[in-house]
Scaffold this motif. Structure first.
Motif: not given
Length: 410
Positions: A308-310, A268-270, A104-109
């Motif tokens: 990618x860093x995250x 935070x992505x923004x 789920x975490x990877x999908x969110x990215x």
């Protein structure tokens, strides 16, 4: 940007300081943030640049000051999303145990990098709606658990926690407010920044203080708070303790609780993308990261590289470790920003300042002093993570010193 800090992460502070010690740490950090925001708003409105702290420090101290502020801000904003993504996975797993936390975490990215690429107006509208829902949900949560609150539960099980625990819990108290400084990263995309940024900052810090203190005390007062001190979904677990595990509110709240995490992850992505964009535009990072999408006018490469860093951090550290690294970058950035404020007041007295820090120089001095206390505390109680931070900074500094600085001076 901040609202997810009320949903998870802060509760790890109970494991190191107990409820009383963590309350003291939270009050200390709350004073820090109130003083900081009143001071930082002056910088943001005087220099509405997407680089935020990087722009202020560069103007005050040149390229070296810009490097320190830029590095610290990148760690702050690049480490916050993986911690939020981990909590997103944990909340989803709480709702549906068959869903893997990391999946789920990877999908969110992938989802929210895509949304941010589509355009800042669309991103902002999405954030506003989901943040309003998040705040309303926290108020509903407080109303539901308040009848079960008992002060004796807050005071119980605090034996064995000393003064040291208060300072060790500081990163988790910072998590209540961390990323509020990110408004500066979108200052170039705000209408009438001289008016709207001060209003946004002051209303935000007021809202967060109420939500942070209220959520923490009510969670502690419902039952045995030790059951909540090591999980990524303390609020639905609190509801289950208050209303019973079969009560539908706990499940409903966990589902709605995703709103708060989504709002902060998205914002935070923004924030990190604009910081990477600003550093690349100034020549501190590879120039391709300053490219904007021809159709949507968004920094797509900065969004992807930061993602990618995250993801690397998500797979290599625990939630508590990632939060601590983010807090370490934040407090260093706060220190540099406050020093920049003092320097610019002295060197550029005629700089237009639509908002001026009240009770100058006392308020920024309080913010600076408390930031230094927080920095020393994190370094003392988390030496391993501090060494990682320092090693990364030293490596980046060498690259900056020999590869980038000569070109900037030209």
């Amino acid at each position: 940007m901040v609202i997810s800090g009320e949903y998870f992460g802060w509760n790890y502070g109970w494991a190191t300081a107990g409820t009383i010690g963590f309350l003291i740490a939270t009050l200390l950090v709350t004073i820090l943030y109130i003083a900081f925001i009143f001071s930082y708003t002056e910088l943001t409105t005087a220099i509405p640049d997407a680089g935020g702290p990087f722009a202020y420090a560069s103007r005050a101290f040149g390229p070296t000051g810009g490097f320190i502020a830029g590095f610290a801000t990148l760690v702050d904003f690049l480490m916050a999303p993986p911690a939020i993504a981990a909590a997103l996975g944990a909340y989803a797993h709480f709702l549906h145990p068959e869903l893997p936390v990391l999946g789920v975490a990877v999908g969110a990215y992938f989802v929210f990098i895509g949304i941010n690429i589509l355009g800042v107006k669309e991103s902002a509208n999405f954030s506003v709606i989901i943040t309003i829902l998040s705040v309303v949900e926290l108020l509903v949560f407080m109303a539901l658990v308040a009848p079960s609150y008992k002060t004796e539960n807050v005071l119980a099980h605090n034996e064995g926690f000393g003064v040291g625990g208060i300072f060790a819990a500081i990163p988790f108290a910072i998590w209540f407010y961390l990323a509020i400084e990110g408004v500066a990263m979108v200052a170039e995309e705000v209408k009438d920044p001289h008016e709207t940024i001060p209003r946004g900052y002051l209303l935000s810090i007021g809202t967060l203080v109420v939500l942070a203190i209220g959520t923490m005390l009510l969670c502690a007062g419902v039952g045995d708070w030790r059951q909540l001190s090591q999980i990524d979904y303390p609020l639905p677990e609190t509801l289950a303790m208050a209303l019973g595990r079969q009560n539908s509110w706990a499940k409903v709240f966990a589902g709605l609780g995703l709103f708060g995490l989504i709002a902060s992850f998205h914002a935070n992505t923004l924030g990190y993308s604009r910081q990477l964009f600003a550093l690349a535009r100034a020549g501190y990072l590879p120039s391709f990261m300053a490219d904007v999408n021809k159709r949507f006018r968004t920094p797509h490469w900065s969004l992807i590289i930061g993602g990618l860093i995250g993801l690397a951090a998500l797979y290599s550290g625990t939630t508590g470790e990632i939060i601590t690294l983010s807090a370490l970058g934040a407090v260093l950035m706060y220190i540099v920003s406050m020093v920049s404020l003092f320097a610019l007041r002295r060197r550029e007295p005629r700089l237009e300042r639509p908002f001026q820090t009240p009770w100058y120089p006392v308020v920024p001095f309080v913010a600076l002093a408390l930031s230094l206390v927080c920095l020393v505390a994190i370094m003392w109680y988390f030496p391993g993570l501090t060494a990682i931070f320092a090693g990364l900074m030293a490596g980046c500094w060498l690259l900056f010193r020999f590869l980038i600085l000569p070109t900037i001076r030209q």
